[in-house]
Design a protein around this motif. Sequence first.
Motif, short mmCIF file in Angstrom:
data_model
loop_
_atom_site.label_atom_id
_atom_site.label_comp_id
_atom_site.label_asym_id
_atom_site.label_seq_id
_atom_site.Cartn_x
_atom_site.Cartn_y
_atom_site.Cartn_z
N VAL A 184 53.89 33.20 34.05
CA VAL A 184 52.53 33.60 33.65
C VAL A 184 51.86 34.39 34.77
CG1 VAL A 184 50.24 32.74 33.05
CG2 VAL A 184 52.25 31.67 32.06
N LEU A 185 52.02 33.93 36.02
CA LEU A 185 51.40 34.61 37.15
C LEU A 185 51.96 36.02 37.33
CD1 LEU A 185 51.17 31.77 39.83
CD2 LEU A 185 49.26 33.00 38.78
N ILE A 186 53.28 36.14 37.24
CA ILE A 186 53.91 37.45 37.41
C ILE A 186 53.47 38.40 36.29
CG2 ILE A 186 56.12 38.68 37.38
CD1 ILE A 186 57.35 36.21 38.74
N THR A 187 53.49 37.90 35.06
CA THR A 187 53.07 38.73 33.93
C THR A 187 51.62 39.16 34.08
OG1 THR A 187 54.61 37.57 32.47
CG2 THR A 187 52.86 38.84 31.43
N CYS A 188 50.77 38.21 34.45
CA CYS A 188 49.35 38.51 34.63
C CYS A 188 49.15 39.54 35.74
CB CYS A 188 48.60 37.22 34.98
SG CYS A 188 46.86 37.46 35.36
N GLY A 189 49.90 39.39 36.84
CA GLY A 189 49.77 40.34 37.94
C GLY A 189 50.21 41.74 37.56
N LEU A 190 51.31 41.83 36.80
CA LEU A 190 51.79 43.15 36.37
C LEU A 190 50.80 43.82 35.43
CD1 LEU A 190 55.59 42.37 35.81
CD2 LEU A 190 54.57 43.68 37.69
N VAL A 191 50.30 43.04 34.46
CA VAL A 191 49.34 43.60 33.50
C VAL A 191 48.06 44.03 34.22
CG1 VAL A 191 47.88 43.06 31.51
CG2 VAL A 191 50.26 42.31 31.55
N ALA A 192 47.58 43.17 35.15
CA ALA A 192 46.36 43.51 35.89
C ALA A 192 46.57 44.77 36.73
CB ALA A 192 45.96 42.34 36.78
N GLY A 193 47.77 44.90 37.32
CA GLY A 193 48.05 46.08 38.12
C GLY A 193 48.04 47.35 37.30
N VAL A 194 48.63 47.28 36.10
CA VAL A 194 48.67 48.46 35.23
C VAL A 194 47.26 48.82 34.75
CG1 VAL A 194 49.49 49.37 33.03
CG2 VAL A 194 51.05 48.08 34.52
N LEU A 195 46.51 47.80 34.30
CA LEU A 195 45.17 48.06 33.78
C LEU A 195 44.20 48.53 34.86
CD1 LEU A 195 44.70 45.08 31.27
CD2 LEU A 195 45.24 47.47 30.75
N SER A 196 44.42 48.07 36.09
CA SER A 196 43.52 48.49 37.17
C SER A 196 43.68 49.98 37.48
CB SER A 196 43.79 47.67 38.43
OG SER A 196 45.11 47.90 38.91
N LEU A 197 44.81 50.58 37.06
CA LEU A 197 44.97 52.02 37.23
C LEU A 197 44.02 52.78 36.32
CD1 LEU A 197 48.88 52.26 37.43
CD2 LEU A 197 47.24 52.30 39.33
N LEU B 220 39.57 41.65 34.43
CA LEU B 220 39.55 40.88 33.18
C LEU B 220 40.92 40.27 32.91
CD1 LEU B 220 38.14 40.00 30.58
CD2 LEU B 220 38.80 42.21 29.57
N ALA B 221 41.97 41.00 33.20
CA ALA B 221 43.33 40.47 33.00
C ALA B 221 43.58 39.28 33.90
CB ALA B 221 44.36 41.57 33.26
N LEU B 222 43.08 39.32 35.13
CA LEU B 222 43.24 38.19 36.05
C LEU B 222 42.49 36.96 35.55
CD1 LEU B 222 42.95 39.97 39.52
CD2 LEU B 222 45.01 39.09 38.42
N VAL B 223 41.28 37.18 35.04
CA VAL B 223 40.49 36.07 34.51
C VAL B 223 41.19 35.43 33.31
CG1 VAL B 223 38.32 35.45 33.36
CG2 VAL B 223 38.30 36.98 35.35
N LEU B 224 41.70 36.26 32.41
CA LEU B 224 42.41 35.74 31.25
C LEU B 224 43.68 35.01 31.66
CD1 LEU B 224 41.98 38.73 28.74
CD2 LEU B 224 40.78 36.54 28.74
N GLY B 225 44.34 35.54 32.67
CA GLY B 225 45.54 34.86 33.16
C GLY B 225 45.22 33.49 33.74
#
Length: 266
Positions: free
Chosen positions: A129-142, A150-155
């Motif tokens: 979950v942490l890895i997935t959340c980090g990857l999604v947050a990284g992509v969205l932060s671009l 928001l992705a980090l909060v949801l994670g």
Amino acid sequence: MTTAGGSMAPLAIGSCLRRGWRAFGQAPLRFMGFTLLGGVLNLIGQLAQNRGSDGLQQGGPAGYLFLALAGLAAGGASNIWLNVGLLRGNRIALAAGQPSFAELARWEGAAVLRLLGMAVLMLLVNALVLITCGLVAGVLSLLTPVLGMLALVLGGAALLILNASQVFQLPLLVVEGLGPVRAFQRGWSRKTRRWAPLYLLTLALHGLQVVMVLLVPTPFAALAVLLAVGLLIGWPVMIGTLMAGYSDLFGQGFVQGGITRTLSER
């Protein structure tokens, strides 16, 4: 428990706490003595682990690695042994029995292995979950930092719900004898929102345990002693509350044929 319409009713936390306290009252000195023994062994293991880790960081010999690993193993084993024993004792006490110290202290090898397997499974699931959340947050932060946050909060919310759903993993693994994967599925199948109070209670007591360990080598060691005294009562009552809630949610009784069942009879 279900309502008249067939939906799941909220867990009566107050009732569970009262029953957990009554179970503690069946054998308070034995519960406190066993918790003290398990807590001391756990503390020794954690202090040994910290000493070994400090020695390695300071460039000490390889013996510090052995000390750190031995302390980690001793701390983990004593913690599992303590929780399994308190679970066994509270199961007897909730059926109006009086557990002996020998019943509290008996080693349950198969249950320990299942709990270790569950710990590994939860570590892997949380890491995923942490890895997935980090990857999604990284992509969205671009795209925009707000989406990344928001992705980090949801994670974080997903991790909280995930761990709340597993608050009954101890009785599921020990009382029902389920394997780690089956216990995880059984826990996830229930409505986790009804478990939040029990999860927060468990989290708070674990937090007190961590604070106590951190305070031992400091000038605030007296506060650590006070926390330890509180845990001698709070920990058994928490396990009794957990067992009472488990009985309500999963319908597992404590008496069969008029005779209290012990875990070894499974």
